[in-house]
Design a protein around this motif. Structure first.
Motif, short mmCIF file in Angstrom:
data_model
loop_
_atom_site.label_atom_id
_atom_site.label_comp_id
_atom_site.label_asym_id
_atom_site.label_seq_id
_atom_site.Cartn_x
_atom_site.Cartn_y
_atom_site.Cartn_z
N THR A 126 0.91 -0.98 0.23
CA THR A 126 0.03 0.08 -0.21
C THR A 126 0.60 1.26 -0.02
OG1 THR A 126 -0.29 0.04 2.61
CG2 THR A 126 -1.91 -1.10 1.21
N LYS A 127 1.70 0.71 0.08
CA LYS A 127 3.07 2.23 0.71
C LYS A 127 4.49 1.94 0.21
CE LYS A 127 3.62 6.48 3.17
NZ LYS A 127 3.07 8.09 1.62
N THR A 129 8.38 3.86 0.71
CA THR A 129 8.78 5.17 0.98
C THR A 129 10.60 4.89 1.07
OG1 THR A 129 9.01 4.51 3.37
CG2 THR A 129 6.68 6.38 2.54
N GLU A 139 8.82 7.86 -3.43
CA GLU A 139 7.43 7.31 -2.75
C GLU A 139 6.36 7.20 -3.85
OE1 GLU A 139 4.79 10.00 0.36
OE2 GLU A 139 6.91 10.10 0.97
N THR A 140 5.37 6.58 -3.52
CA THR A 140 4.68 5.90 -4.22
C THR A 140 3.92 5.27 -3.63
OG1 THR A 140 3.69 4.78 -6.07
CG2 THR A 140 5.52 3.58 -5.10
N ASP A 141 2.68 4.73 -3.77
CA ASP A 141 1.54 4.46 -2.86
C ASP A 141 0.50 3.61 -4.09
OD1 ASP A 141 0.12 6.21 -4.17
OD2 ASP A 141 -0.79 6.97 -2.56
N THR A 142 1.40 2.69 -5.29
CA THR A 142 0.90 2.05 -6.11
C THR A 142 1.71 0.77 -6.13
OG1 THR A 142 0.24 4.08 -7.64
CG2 THR A 142 0.79 1.94 -8.84
N TRP A 143 1.09 0.21 -6.20
CA TRP A 143 1.96 -1.90 -5.83
C TRP A 143 2.17 -1.93 -8.10
CZ3 TRP A 143 0.88 -6.55 -8.38
CH2 TRP A 143 -0.31 -6.00 -9.02
N CYS A 167 8.36 -0.93 3.25
CA CYS A 167 7.54 -1.33 1.98
C CYS A 167 5.91 -1.52 3.27
CB CYS A 167 7.52 -2.60 1.01
SG CYS A 167 8.57 -2.30 0.16
N THR A 168 5.04 -0.78 3.07
CA THR A 168 3.60 -0.72 4.22
C THR A 168 3.19 -2.31 3.42
OG1 THR A 168 3.84 1.14 4.70
CG2 THR A 168 1.50 -0.20 5.32
#
Length: 208
Positions: A126-127, A129, A139-143, A167-168
């Motif tokens: 999901t995130k 950084t 940084e991204t919230d796209t897999w 990685c979250t």
């Protein structure tokens, strides 16, 4: 220039082959342009394997089509070699119905000018950084198909700089998530960056 490489026989492969690579992307259409005097090195007679991943969410067969175009540098124009920094965090263990961060810390192994950087995660990511020396790096919230960061002018990193990424993962499944090739049931946490100058004979480096 005379092409001398020939196609070899078909071989089995997996999504866990982290071999030396002059280029990587996760976008349907993408490119990288090196500054004047910089080029990626592919040794004479070296074969190339195009590794492409697909997640088929339908009941129909997916027919893959992959193309890559290389542009040759003019003889005598290359002063620096480009390479890829590829960092893998394989220690992933996310229990069912939990959300956790998986982190990695290392030091940049050499002075480098970074042109492009991106992450790689699977569908539970999901995130992502990352920082270098405490400053934002990527940084991204796209897999799936994360947009890379492009640096013009290049971002300067120095040997010994502390590099951190995390990685979250949100695991809503009844199974523990571990490192593996399946985008459906496994996870990955990877940082990739294109840079120059690279030591001769090292198309890919890591960060310890």
């Amino acid at each position: 220039y005379k092409p001398v490489a020939q196609d070899g026989p078909l071989q089995d492969c997996s999504g866990l082959e982290f071999a030396a690579t002059p280029y990587s992307t996760q976008l349907p259409d993408d490119s990288v342009a090196f500054p004047p005097g910089v080029a990626a090195t592919i040794p004479e007679g070296t074969g190339l394997r195009l590794q492409s991943h697909y997640l088929n969410t339908t009941a129909s067969t997916v027919t893959a089509h992959v193309e890559m175009t290389f542009h040759l540098a003019a003889p005598g124009t290359v002063k620096d070699r480009a390479a890829v920094m590829f960092i893998v965090q394989p220690n992933i263990n996310i229990p069912p119905n939990t959300t956790q961060d998986v982190e990695y810390d290392c030091t940049v192994p050499l002075d480098m000018s970074v042109l492009k950087t991106a992450s790689h995660m699977h569908k539970h990511g999901t995130k992502f950084t990352s920082t270098v020396g405490g400053l934002p790096f990527y940084e991204t919230d796209t897999w799936d198909e994360p947009k890379p960061a492009l640096f013009d002018p290049p971002m300067e990193l120095h040997a010994g700089d502390p590099l951190h990424f995390a990685c979250t993962f949100q695991n809503n499944s009844p199974d523990t998530l571990t490192f593996g090739e399946s985008a459906q049931s496994n996870e990955m946490c990877i940082l990739v960056a294109s840079f120059f100058p690279a030591p001769f004979g090292q198309p890919t480096i890591s960060c310890q």
